[in-house]
Design an enzyme around this catalytic site. Structure first.
Site, PDB file in Angstrom:
ATOM      1  N   ARG A  51       0.851  -1.179   0.000  1.00  0.00           N
ATOM      2  CA  ARG A  51       0.000   0.000   0.000  1.00  0.00           C
ATOM      3  C   ARG A  51       0.892   1.235   0.000  1.00  0.00           C
ATOM      4  O   ARG A  51       1.880   1.309   0.735  1.00  0.00           O
ATOM      5  CB  ARG A  51      -0.930   0.017   1.221  1.00  0.00           C
ATOM      6  N   GLU A  55      -3.699   7.792  -5.185  1.00  0.00           N
ATOM      7  CA  GLU A  55      -3.909   7.052  -6.437  1.00  0.00           C
ATOM      8  C   GLU A  55      -5.224   7.470  -7.091  1.00  0.00           C
ATOM      9  O   GLU A  55      -6.227   7.591  -6.395  1.00  0.00           O
ATOM     10  CB  GLU A  55      -3.903   5.547  -6.165  1.00  0.00           C
ATOM     11  N   HIS A 114      -0.703   0.489 -10.101  1.00  0.00           N
ATOM     12  CA  HIS A 114      -1.350  -0.459  -9.172  1.00  0.00           C
ATOM     13  C   HIS A 114      -1.898  -1.663  -9.950  1.00  0.00           C
ATOM     14  O   HIS A 114      -3.089  -1.981  -9.913  1.00  0.00           O
ATOM     15  CB  HIS A 114      -2.469   0.232  -8.396  1.00  0.00           C
TER      16      HIS A 114
END
Length: 324
Positions: A237, A266, A285
């Protein structure tokens, strides 16, 4: 009468048909406040919630008094207020197993592409800059037989250790909440404290969830403990790493490079300084983003919701204790 559920993520046709066979489904684009207001009646009567993205917190729960189960299409659940779910006795289901190997592949690809400057040199070649044999200014660093430190030795950490040890002859260090005999027996992994791991590792790989304890776990002080030749890999994360401190460390040579699949915000803003650095490999991601794995995650999320609303929870539950 079939239980009502809210779906806030598109599903493959066969999985949507399976969901429809068990439930009365209302599909929405997201779980933003305006969407909840627009579909207030459907949210109010829904016993299940399935999707990914968006915050599931007290405000959402207040709009869903009949809710019994949340099923997220992810392994991480930092978007969910677990305490609030527990107070309401709402089960939280996730998909922790199906993505293990795929995320480990992504982490190993970041190790290799960062060490060998793959994306940087790809751009260089495509720009027509390759005029003669390369010199030392374009050399990378070896991966094989180096030391790989893993922060978070869960399923993904174990899969990464397997690749690194058997595929590249790497020495494995790890830091985790408990001892992992399997990692030590199969891969010769050595448990150590965070400071030792940072000081001795050539590659520091983060595979941790985001919690109060892990937020900014890697900051300026920790980066200074690392070798100047070390590479940081984060596919856990984003906020586990202080991005501002990492940017500074990459600019001034405190560490050699970074491979990042996750960021503090993000999508990462296009103007973020870290994206301007040549010693950073940046991915959007994509840890679990293959056709096969994303299908498997959606399948598991559907099966999890069916099991939980049928009172047959056997696996993949974050808070099973509330069933007692």
């Amino acid at each position: 009468m079939k239980p009502a559920v809210i779906l806030y993520k598109s599903l493959p046709d066969d999985l949507r048909a399976k969901l429809d066979a068990h439930f009365t489904v209302t599909e929405v684009q997201n779980i933003a406040p305006e969407t909840i207001k627009q579909h207030a009646a459907q949210f109010a009567e829904a016993q299940g919630l399935l999707g990914s993205g968006g915050k599931v917190n007290g405000d959402l729960l207040a709009a869903m008094p009949a809710l019994r189960v949340c099923s997220t299409v992810s392994v991480g659940y930092d978007n969910f207020d677990v305490d609030a779910l527990n107070q309401r006795k709402v089960l939280l289901m996730h998909t922790p197993t199906v993505l293990t190997e795929t995320v480990a592949d992504t982490m190993m690809s970041l190790v290799l592409s960062t060490a060998r400057r793959v994306t940087e040199l790809d751009k260089w070649v495509k720009a027509g800059e390759w005029k003669k044999s390369i010199g030392p200014e374009y050399y990378g660093v070896d991966v094989h037989h180096k030391t790989l430190g893993i922060l978070g030795m869960g399923r993904i950490g174990l899969a990464l250790a397997q690749r690194a040890h058997f595929g590249f002859g790497m020495n494995i260090l790890y830091n985790a909440r408990r001892q992992h005999e399997e990692a030590e027996t199969r891969f010769g992994a050595r448990a150590c404290d965070v400071e030792t791991l940072l000081k001795e590792s050539d590659f520091v790989c983060i595979s941790l969830p985001l919690t109060e304890q892990t937020h900014h776990m890697i900051g300026a002080a920790q980066l200074k403990m690392m070798k100047s030749s070390a590479i940081l890999i984060n596919a856990g994360r984003g906020p586990v790493v202080d991005q501002e401190a990492l940017t500074a460390a990459l600019k001034d040579g405190t560490i050699h490079a970074a491979g990042l699949d996750v960021f503090e915000v993000e999508p990462v803003p296009a103007e973020a300084e870290i994206l301007t650095l040549p010693n950073v490999v940046a991915l959007p991601h994509i840890g679990s983003a293959t056709h096969e794995t994303r299908y498997g995650m959606a399948r598991d999320a559907v099966d999890n919701l069916i099991a939980a609303l049928s009172g047959k929870v056997e696996k993949n539950c974050v808070n099973p204790q509330i069933q007692a």
